[in-house]
Design a protein around this motif. Structure first.
Motif, PDB file in Angstrom:
ATOM      1  N   GLU A   1       0.491  -1.213   0.219  1.00  0.00           N
ATOM      2  CA  GLU A   1       0.128  -0.133   0.135  1.00  0.00           C
ATOM      3  C   GLU A   1       0.585   1.019  -0.030  1.00  0.00           C
ATOM      4  O   GLU A   1       0.436   2.297   0.012  1.00  0.00           O
ATOM      5  CB  GLU A   1      -0.878   0.017   1.065  1.00  0.00           C
ATOM      6  N   LYS A   2       2.006   1.174   0.343  1.00  0.00           N
ATOM      7  CA  LYS A   2       3.088   2.015   0.503  1.00  0.00           C
ATOM      8  C   LYS A   2       3.592   2.311  -0.737  1.00  0.00           C
ATOM      9  O   LYS A   2       4.382   3.411  -0.840  1.00  0.00           O
ATOM     10  CB  LYS A   2       4.090   2.028   1.401  1.00  0.00           C
ATOM     11  N   GLY A   3       3.331   1.949  -2.065  1.00  0.00           N
ATOM     12  CA  GLY A   3       3.928   2.145  -3.461  1.00  0.00           C
ATOM     13  C   GLY A   3       3.282   1.760  -4.086  1.00  0.00           C
ATOM     14  O   GLY A   3       2.468   2.391  -4.400  1.00  0.00           O
ATOM     15  N   GLY A   4       4.261   2.101  -5.800  1.00  0.00           N
ATOM     16  CA  GLY A   4       2.845   2.375  -6.859  1.00  0.00           C
ATOM     17  C   GLY A   4       3.572   0.877  -7.286  1.00  0.00           C
ATOM     18  O   GLY A   4       3.618   0.888  -9.158  1.00  0.00           O
ATOM     19  N   LYS A   5       3.480  -0.134  -6.920  1.00  0.00           N
ATOM     20  CA  LYS A   5       3.845  -2.154  -7.243  1.00  0.00           C
ATOM     21  C   LYS A   5       2.886  -2.646  -7.015  1.00  0.00           C
ATOM     22  O   LYS A   5       2.812  -2.833  -5.920  1.00  0.00           O
ATOM     23  CB  LYS A   5       5.533  -1.826  -6.973  1.00  0.00           C
ATOM     24  N   ILE A   6       2.667  -3.520  -7.885  1.00  0.00           N
ATOM     25  CA  ILE A   6       1.403  -5.018  -7.992  1.00  0.00           C
ATOM     26  C   ILE A   6       2.115  -6.135  -8.010  1.00  0.00           C
ATOM     27  O   ILE A   6       3.514  -6.234  -8.274  1.00  0.00           O
ATOM     28  CB  ILE A   6       0.519  -5.001  -8.906  1.00  0.00           C
ATOM     29  N   ILE A   7       1.236  -6.992  -7.437  1.00  0.00           N
ATOM     30  CA  ILE A   7       1.539  -8.628  -7.172  1.00  0.00           C
ATOM     31  C   ILE A   7       0.856  -9.253  -8.285  1.00  0.00           C
ATOM     32  O   ILE A   7       0.005  -8.941  -8.580  1.00  0.00           O
ATOM     33  CB  ILE A   7       0.983  -9.498  -6.012  1.00  0.00           C
TER      34      ILE A   7
ATOM     35  N   MET B   1      -6.120   4.968 -16.705  1.00  0.00           N
ATOM     36  CA  MET B   1      -5.384   4.051 -16.878  1.00  0.00           C
ATOM     37  C   MET B   1      -4.149   4.826 -16.439  1.00  0.00           C
ATOM     38  O   MET B   1      -4.341   5.264 -15.844  1.00  0.00           O
ATOM     39  CB  MET B   1      -4.711   4.386 -18.990  1.00  0.00           C
ATOM     40  N   THR B   2      -2.939   3.689 -15.978  1.00  0.00           N
ATOM     41  CA  THR B   2      -2.262   4.126 -14.482  1.00  0.00           C
ATOM     42  C   THR B   2      -0.998   3.154 -15.299  1.00  0.00           C
ATOM     43  O   THR B   2      -0.667   2.791 -16.263  1.00  0.00           O
ATOM     44  CB  THR B   2      -2.498   4.431 -13.347  1.00  0.00           C
ATOM     45  N   HIS B   3       0.388   3.482 -14.803  1.00  0.00           N
ATOM     46  CA  HIS B   3       1.110   2.770 -15.325  1.00  0.00           C
ATOM     47  C   HIS B   3       1.955   2.099 -13.849  1.00  0.00           C
ATOM     48  O   HIS B   3       1.854   2.762 -12.381  1.00  0.00           O
ATOM     49  CB  HIS B   3       2.471   2.820 -15.384  1.00  0.00           C
ATOM     50  N   CYS B   4       2.689   0.720 -13.292  1.00  0.00           N
ATOM     51  CA  CYS B   4       3.172   0.733 -12.202  1.00  0.00           C
ATOM     52  C   CYS B   4       4.668  -0.672 -12.652  1.00  0.00           C
ATOM     53  O   CYS B   4       4.376  -1.608 -14.224  1.00  0.00           O
ATOM     54  CB  CYS B   4       2.010  -0.310 -11.453  1.00  0.00           C
ATOM     55  N   GLY B   5       5.011  -0.701 -11.370  1.00  0.00           N
ATOM     56  CA  GLY B   5       5.626  -1.689 -11.796  1.00  0.00           C
ATOM     57  C   GLY B   5       5.442  -3.161 -11.176  1.00  0.00           C
ATOM     58  O   GLY B   5       3.888  -3.265 -10.381  1.00  0.00           O
ATOM     59  N   VAL B   6       6.417  -4.187 -10.750  1.00  0.00           N
ATOM     60  CA  VAL B   6       6.081  -5.398  -9.693  1.00  0.00           C
ATOM     61  C   VAL B   6       6.302  -6.007  -9.191  1.00  0.00           C
ATOM     62  O   VAL B   6       8.098  -5.339  -9.207  1.00  0.00           O
ATOM     63  CB  VAL B   6       5.141  -6.450 -11.452  1.00  0.00           C
TER      64      VAL B   6
ATOM     65  N   ARG C   1      10.940   5.533  -3.895  1.00  0.00           N
ATOM     66  CA  ARG C   1      11.664   4.908  -3.197  1.00  0.00           C
ATOM     67  C   ARG C   1      10.433   3.116  -3.509  1.00  0.00           C
ATOM     68  O   ARG C   1      11.155   2.769  -4.480  1.00  0.00           O
ATOM     69  CB  ARG C   1      12.741   4.597  -2.420  1.00  0.00           C
ATOM     70  N   ASN C   2       9.662   4.080  -3.282  1.00  0.00           N
ATOM     71  CA  ASN C   2       9.092   2.464  -3.025  1.00  0.00           C
ATOM     72  C   ASN C   2       7.479   3.034  -5.330  1.00  0.00           C
ATOM     73  O   ASN C   2       6.754   1.577  -5.002  1.00  0.00           O
ATOM     74  CB  ASN C   2       7.928   2.155  -1.698  1.00  0.00           C
ATOM     75  N   PHE C   3       7.745   3.153  -5.915  1.00  0.00           N
ATOM     76  CA  PHE C   3       7.225   2.935  -6.738  1.00  0.00           C
ATOM     77  C   PHE C   3       8.601   3.380  -7.585  1.00  0.00           C
ATOM     78  O   PHE C   3       9.538   3.139  -7.432  1.00  0.00           O
ATOM     79  CB  PHE C   3       6.624   5.072  -6.936  1.00  0.00           C
ATOM     80  N   ALA C   4       7.465   2.358  -9.253  1.00  0.00           N
ATOM     81  CA  ALA C   4       8.443   2.550 -10.366  1.00  0.00           C
ATOM     82  C   ALA C   4       8.553   3.520 -11.343  1.00  0.00           C
ATOM     83  O   ALA C   4       9.073   4.091 -12.181  1.00  0.00           O
ATOM     84  CB  ALA C   4       8.186   1.016 -10.606  1.00  0.00           C
ATOM     85  N   CYS C   5       7.181   4.017 -11.671  1.00  0.00           N
ATOM     86  CA  CYS C   5       7.005   5.213 -12.193  1.00  0.00           C
ATOM     87  C   CYS C   5       6.140   5.923 -11.977  1.00  0.00           C
ATOM     88  O   CYS C   5       5.319   5.686 -10.947  1.00  0.00           O
ATOM     89  CB  CYS C   5       6.486   4.561 -13.780  1.00  0.00           C
ATOM     90  N   LEU C   6       5.745   7.224 -12.393  1.00  0.00           N
ATOM     91  CA  LEU C   6       4.340   7.784 -12.553  1.00  0.00           C
ATOM     92  C   LEU C   6       3.737   8.638 -13.713  1.00  0.00           C
ATOM     93  O   LEU C   6       4.094   8.587 -14.833  1.00  0.00           O
ATOM     94  CB  LEU C   6       5.173   9.390 -12.047  1.00  0.00           C
ATOM     95  N   THR C   7       2.076   8.972 -13.261  1.00  0.00           N
ATOM     96  CA  THR C   7       1.595   8.636 -14.496  1.00  0.00           C
ATOM     97  C   THR C   7       0.610   9.828 -14.677  1.00  0.00           C
ATOM     98  O   THR C   7       0.463  10.366 -12.759  1.00  0.00           O
ATOM     99  CB  THR C   7       0.281   7.756 -14.772  1.00  0.00           C
ATOM    100  N   THR C   8       1.623  11.074 -14.993  1.00  0.00           N
ATOM    101  CA  THR C   8       0.326  12.166 -14.826  1.00  0.00           C
ATOM    102  C   THR C   8      -0.938  12.540 -14.269  1.00  0.00           C
ATOM    103  O   THR C   8      -1.831  11.486 -16.070  1.00  0.00           O
ATOM    104  CB  THR C   8       1.086  13.786 -15.985  1.00  0.00           C
ATOM    105  N   GLY C   9      -2.047  13.064 -14.114  1.00  0.00           N
ATOM    106  CA  GLY C   9      -3.155  12.850 -13.187  1.00  0.00           C
ATOM    107  C   GLY C   9      -3.562  12.238 -12.531  1.00  0.00           C
ATOM    108  O   GLY C   9      -4.325  11.969 -11.671  1.00  0.00           O
ATOM    109  N   ASP C  10      -2.284  10.722 -11.828  1.00  0.00           N
ATOM    110  CA  ASP C  10      -2.211  10.276 -10.861  1.00  0.00           C
ATOM    111  C   ASP C  10      -2.764  10.761  -9.688  1.00  0.00           C
ATOM    112  O   ASP C  10      -2.272  11.842  -9.221  1.00  0.00           O
ATOM    113  CB  ASP C  10      -1.912   9.252 -10.988  1.00  0.00           C
TER     114      ASP C  10
END
Length: 308
Positions: free
Chosen positions: A41-47, A77-82, A147-156
């Motif tokens: 929950e503290k980042g921008g990555k999924i499982i 839409m949005t973007h993320c890491g794993v 540091r817990n995020f992999a990418c950013l998307t404008t509007g998120d």
């Protein structure tokens, strides 16, 4: 036929390099297991499920693995890491803020596609609450959270956790593209005014309004109380000075102000009368005038008349 056979492998390789599938998405709180996965929950990555790792390993995917998430029902839409590949087959787990951006409910379908994003050079955020201004060093807090995020998307609207409190920030702008990778990058960060923030009103003094008049020092009564270095001295020979110096008038700049009345009682009014301290009278002392220096008798440790 020769030309078709030559281009067929190339076309097939481009198609196979792109990972694209659909999953049922759930929030991290639905993840089974004894371990607490609040770090998701503290980042921008999924499982994702293990089958996704098997498919990605067969493809020539560039690292780090970045994905585009799309909700086709709401066209969001949005973007993320794993983070890990431990989910059940056909299921992926998303942070709660990411599901809100995609307008997804528990068990909703999400399209997951592998993408390549440019490295970020600039980003601008807008806090969604003025409470974010209470943080002493917001840039350092944001840098640590990203540091817990992999990418950013404008509007998120991303969510960061600091001191057991969740702060939401909207991504207003990213450069050089609307979706950027922030892994191992040197990115400049800027902030917009928080949502609902109002600048404090400044009361400007009009030039025509006169300033508060300073009281005239001449209106103060002369204070004949204690003044340093105004007393008389004593001589070693016992003689007295002939004239007692009179207290000199006090300069208005020497007047003491702001001395509180420690004896004040509620409901009691004290009127201070103008009074001057009377000069002290010198009491004559005849014994002091007869004083002669070094006229005493000495004492000997040995008794007189006794031989040593």
């Amino acid at each position: 036929q020769f030309s078709l056979n030559m281009f067929e492998p190339h076309v097939g390789r481009v198609f196979q390099n792109r990972f694209s599938t659909q999953y049922r998405c759930y929030s991290v709180s639905m993840l089974a297991g004894p371990n607490d996965r609040s770090d998701v929950e503290k980042g921008g990555k999924i499982i994702m499920p293990p089958s996704a790792l098997d498919q990605l390993s067969r493809l020539n995917i560039t690292y780090p693995m970045l994905f585009k998430l799309t909700n086709k029902n709401s066209d969001r839409m949005t973007h993320c890491g794993v983070l890990e590949f431990v989910a059940d087959e056909g299921i992926c787990y998303l942070p709660h803020w990411m599901m809100q951006n995609l307008l997804l409910e528990e068990g909703g379908l999400v399209q997951v596609e592998s993408v390549n994003l440019m490295v970020a050079t600039y980003s601008k955020f807008q806090p969604q609450s003025p409470d974010f201004l209470d943080i002493t060093n917001p840039k350092a807090v944001l840098e640590n959270a990203l540091r817990n995020f992999a990418c950013l998307t404008t509007g998120d609207v991303i969510a960061i956790n600091y001191n057991e409190k969740i702060y939401e920030l909207r991504v207003m702008e990213t450069k050089p593209d609307k979706a950027v990778s922030i892994i191992e990058c040197d990115m400049n960060v800027d902030f917009d005014a928080p949502l609902g923030y109002k600048e404090p009103e400044r009361h400007m003094q009009h030039p025509e309004e006169p300033d508060e008049e300073e009281p005239d020092p001449s209106d103060y009564e002369m204070d004949m109380g204690f003044r340093a270095f105004t007393g008389s001295g004593n001589r070693l020979d016992g003689k007295k000075k002939g004239i007692e110096p009179s207290p000199a008038p006090i300069d208005p700049s020497d007047i003491k102000r702001g001395i509180p009345n420690y004896d004040f009682k509620i409901g009691r009014i004290t009127f201070i009368r103008n009074s001057r301290q009377q000069p002290r009278k010198i009491e004559s002392d005849d014994s002091a005038s007869n004083f002669i220096a070094f006229s005493g008798e000495g004492q000997s440790l040995r008794k007189k008349g006794r031989k040593p």
